[in-house]
Scaffold this motif. Sequence first.
Motif, PDB file in Angstrom:
ATOM      1  N   ASP A 132     -14.059   2.539  -2.971  1.00 12.05           N
ATOM      2  CA  ASP A 132     -14.895   1.743  -2.068  1.00 12.05           C
ATOM      3  C   ASP A 132     -16.268   1.507  -2.667  1.00 12.05           C
ATOM      4  O   ASP A 132     -16.758   0.385  -2.753  1.00 12.05           O
ATOM      5  N   ARG A 164      -2.406  -6.576  -6.371  1.00 11.08           N
ATOM      6  CA  ARG A 164      -3.693  -5.882  -6.264  1.00 11.08           C
ATOM      7  C   ARG A 164      -4.780  -6.842  -5.793  1.00 11.08           C
ATOM      8  O   ARG A 164      -5.634  -6.483  -4.988  1.00 11.08           O
ATOM      9  N   ILE A 213      -6.012   3.492 -12.914  1.00  8.96           N
ATOM     10  CA  ILE A 213      -5.679   2.867 -11.631  1.00  8.96           C
ATOM     11  C   ILE A 213      -6.925   2.285 -10.994  1.00  8.96           C
ATOM     12  O   ILE A 213      -6.902   1.171 -10.454  1.00  8.96           O
ATOM     13  N   PHE A 215      -4.280   2.222   3.690  1.00 10.72           N
ATOM     14  CA  PHE A 215      -3.341   3.329   3.691  1.00 10.72           C
ATOM     15  C   PHE A 215      -3.278   3.914   5.081  1.00 10.72           C
ATOM     16  O   PHE A 215      -4.237   4.504   5.536  1.00 10.72           O
ATOM     17  N   MET A 244       4.108   6.790 -12.772  1.00 12.27           N
ATOM     18  CA  MET A 244       3.079   6.587 -11.753  1.00 12.27           C
ATOM     19  C   MET A 244       3.761   6.520 -10.397  1.00 12.27           C
ATOM     20  O   MET A 244       4.675   5.726 -10.204  1.00 12.27           O
ATOM     21  N   LEU A 268     -11.265   0.536   0.881  1.00  9.61           N
ATOM     22  CA  LEU A 268      -9.870   0.503   0.470  1.00  9.61           C
ATOM     23  C   LEU A 268      -8.977   1.317   1.378  1.00  9.61           C
ATOM     24  O   LEU A 268      -7.819   0.997   1.587  1.00  9.61           O
ATOM     25  N   THR A 269      -9.542   2.369   1.936  1.00 13.21           N
ATOM     26  CA  THR A 269      -8.708   3.298   2.687  1.00 13.21           C
ATOM     27  C   THR A 269      -8.039   2.642   3.877  1.00 13.21           C
ATOM     28  O   THR A 269      -7.042   3.133   4.371  1.00 13.21           O
ATOM     29  N   LEU A 301       0.163  17.651  -4.601  1.00 13.18           N
ATOM     30  CA  LEU A 301       0.441  17.192  -3.243  1.00 13.18           C
ATOM     31  C   LEU A 301       1.758  17.760  -2.706  1.00 13.18           C
ATOM     32  O   LEU A 301       1.887  18.025  -1.513  1.00 13.18           O
ATOM     33  N   ILE A 336      -1.179  14.894  -9.942  1.00 12.33           N
ATOM     34  CA  ILE A 336      -1.582  14.845  -8.539  1.00 12.33           C
ATOM     35  C   ILE A 336      -0.387  15.036  -7.621  1.00 12.33           C
ATOM     36  O   ILE A 336      -0.466  15.762  -6.622  1.00 12.33           O
ATOM     37  N   PRO A 356       2.152   1.947  -7.220  1.00  9.65           N
ATOM     38  CA  PRO A 356       2.092   3.176  -8.023  1.00  9.65           C
ATOM     39  C   PRO A 356       0.644   3.512  -8.354  1.00  9.65           C
ATOM     40  O   PRO A 356      -0.014   2.797  -9.096  1.00  9.65           O
ATOM     41  N   LEU A 357       0.182   4.598  -7.786  1.00 11.07           N
ATOM     42  CA  LEU A 357      -1.232   4.961  -7.914  1.00 11.07           C
ATOM     43  C   LEU A 357      -1.444   6.340  -8.523  1.00 11.07           C
ATOM     44  O   LEU A 357      -2.480   6.594  -9.126  1.00 11.07           O
ATOM     45  N   LEU A 358      -0.488   7.214  -8.338  1.00  8.81           N
ATOM     46  CA  LEU A 358      -0.742   8.629  -8.622  1.00  8.81           C
ATOM     47  C   LEU A 358      -0.036   9.130  -9.872  1.00  8.81           C
ATOM     48  O   LEU A 358       1.164   8.896 -10.041  1.00  8.81           O
ATOM     49  N   PRO A 359      -0.763   9.854 -10.714  1.00  9.80           N
ATOM     50  CA  PRO A 359      -0.140  10.486 -11.881  1.00  9.80           C
ATOM     51  C   PRO A 359       0.624  11.723 -11.445  1.00  9.80           C
ATOM     52  O   PRO A 359       0.424  12.232 -10.338  1.00  9.80           O
ATOM     53  N   LEU A 405       2.840   6.367  -2.734  1.00 14.60           N
ATOM     54  CA  LEU A 405       2.825   7.261  -1.576  1.00 14.60           C
ATOM     55  C   LEU A 405       4.233   7.441  -1.032  1.00 14.60           C
ATOM     56  O   LEU A 405       4.597   8.516  -0.568  1.00 14.60           O
ATOM     57  N   ASN A 406       5.012   6.403  -1.107  1.00 17.17           N
ATOM     58  CA  ASN A 406       6.414   6.527  -0.707  1.00 17.17           C
ATOM     59  C   ASN A 406       7.134   7.558  -1.561  1.00 17.17           C
ATOM     60  O   ASN A 406       7.940   8.343  -1.053  1.00 17.17           O
ATOM     61  N   ARG A 449      -0.490  18.686   4.093  1.00 10.98           N
ATOM     62  CA  ARG A 449       0.969  18.812   4.218  1.00 10.98           C
ATOM     63  C   ARG A 449       1.360  19.359   5.571  1.00 10.98           C
ATOM     64  O   ARG A 449       2.308  18.897   6.195  1.00 10.98           O
ATOM     65  N   ARG A 496       0.809  -1.207   0.000  1.00 14.67           N
ATOM     66  CA  ARG A 496       0.000   0.000   0.000  1.00 14.67           C
ATOM     67  C   ARG A 496       0.845   1.262   0.000  1.00 14.67           C
ATOM     68  O   ARG A 496       0.349   2.330  -0.283  1.00 14.67           O
ATOM     69  N   ARG A 497       2.100   1.137   0.342  1.00 12.63           N
ATOM     70  CA  ARG A 497       2.953   2.319   0.329  1.00 12.63           C
ATOM     71  C   ARG A 497       3.795   2.375  -0.926  1.00 12.63           C
ATOM     72  O   ARG A 497       4.364   3.407  -1.246  1.00 12.63           O
ATOM     73  N   PHE A 513      -3.801   8.010   5.166  1.00 14.09           N
ATOM     74  CA  PHE A 513      -4.717   7.053   4.582  1.00 14.09           C
ATOM     75  C   PHE A 513      -4.826   5.855   5.492  1.00 14.09           C
ATOM     76  O   PHE A 513      -3.880   5.110   5.639  1.00 14.09           O
ATOM     77  N   LYS A 514      -5.948   5.716   6.106  1.00 14.72           N
ATOM     78  CA  LYS A 514      -6.136   4.499   6.883  1.00 14.72           C
ATOM     79  C   LYS A 514      -7.438   3.851   6.479  1.00 14.72           C
ATOM     80  O   LYS A 514      -7.700   2.749   6.779  1.00 14.72           O
TER      81      LYS A 514
END
Lengths: 134, 134
Positions: free
Chosen positions: B61, A105, B22, A133, A54, A129-130, A26, A22, A16-19, A57-58, B109, A12-13, B133-134
């Motif tokens: 979800d 996944r 995704i 994370f 992609m 899903l949350t 962030l 985003i 690769p989830l984010l384009p 979160l890491n 942030r 989960r960390r 994210f939890k």
Amino acid sequence: MKWVKLMTNRVRRTMPLLPISIVMQLTELTARQIRYYEEHELINPARTEGNKRMFSLNDVDTLLEIKEYLDQGLNIAGIKKLYDTKEIPKNEKAEPKNLSDAELRKLLREELKHQARPFEKGGFRQSDLTRFFK
Amino acid sequence: MKWVKLMTNRVRRTMPLLPISIVMQLTELTARQIRYYEEHELINPARTEGNKRMFSLNDVDTLLEIKEYLDQGLNIAGIKKLYDTKEIPKNEKAEPKNLSDAELRKLLREELKHQARPFEKGGFRQSDLTRFFK
DNA sequence: ATTTTAATGTAAGAAAACATAACATGTTGT
DNA sequence: ACAACATGTTATGTTTTCTTACATTAAAAT
């Protein structure tokens, strides 16, 4: 079954989830900066089949770190040295790494299902899903 | 400062982070299906300036739920009725909703920064987005 | 005081990802 | 058989992201 916990935790960390758009929002970094840091091997975002970056979160964490270090006056070389010096997560290489993305996944979804959540103030969702994370 | 906790809690589950590709992987739904469910107002993903759908974890979800319900033989109308019947989260409307996206991300942030994480087995990160994210 | 170097900005052109819309197909219930 | 529902497929246009190259700015080195 202990490794599943460890696995999903890592997954989960690192999934690769984010384009990049985003990640820009962030981190408040420009695409140019993000790509530059990658060029200098401070991050290593995954790529789609079509070669789009992609981010996990890491990755976002790392980028926020880089930002701080730069603010503190370090330069790229210094930051890189820092990262290179960091002890390599030993467990990392011991774990079964030969799982396909699809399998990972699936793993996530499976654990979702089996962790039935009792209720919730605003509804009665069956899955969430949350929870993966933290 | 209590509302910040509530806020970030809601934010991290509703912030639109994920592109449709995704979400497809996460849910094993096709783009056609996802768009169809949106068309029938089961989900309401955000849009970028350029009109691309961006999904929150809550959206994922919901999609997983929809999948289950369909598996159980319900049809779209039935699922929609279910959702329409669900009590509307009352707190939702009480919260200060008039925060821009930028402000919300800043909030995220900020809390990141102030929650210095002591250490970690594999390194010494200063910040960590995943905590949200939890 | 110039000149390098490091970090970032900007622009061009190509390709990937995503959008909508229309029509096609397979199932289910009547 | 027919109608409605859920999904597949195809066509076409727009947005996003990619790489590459050159420009700029500030700090470091000469």
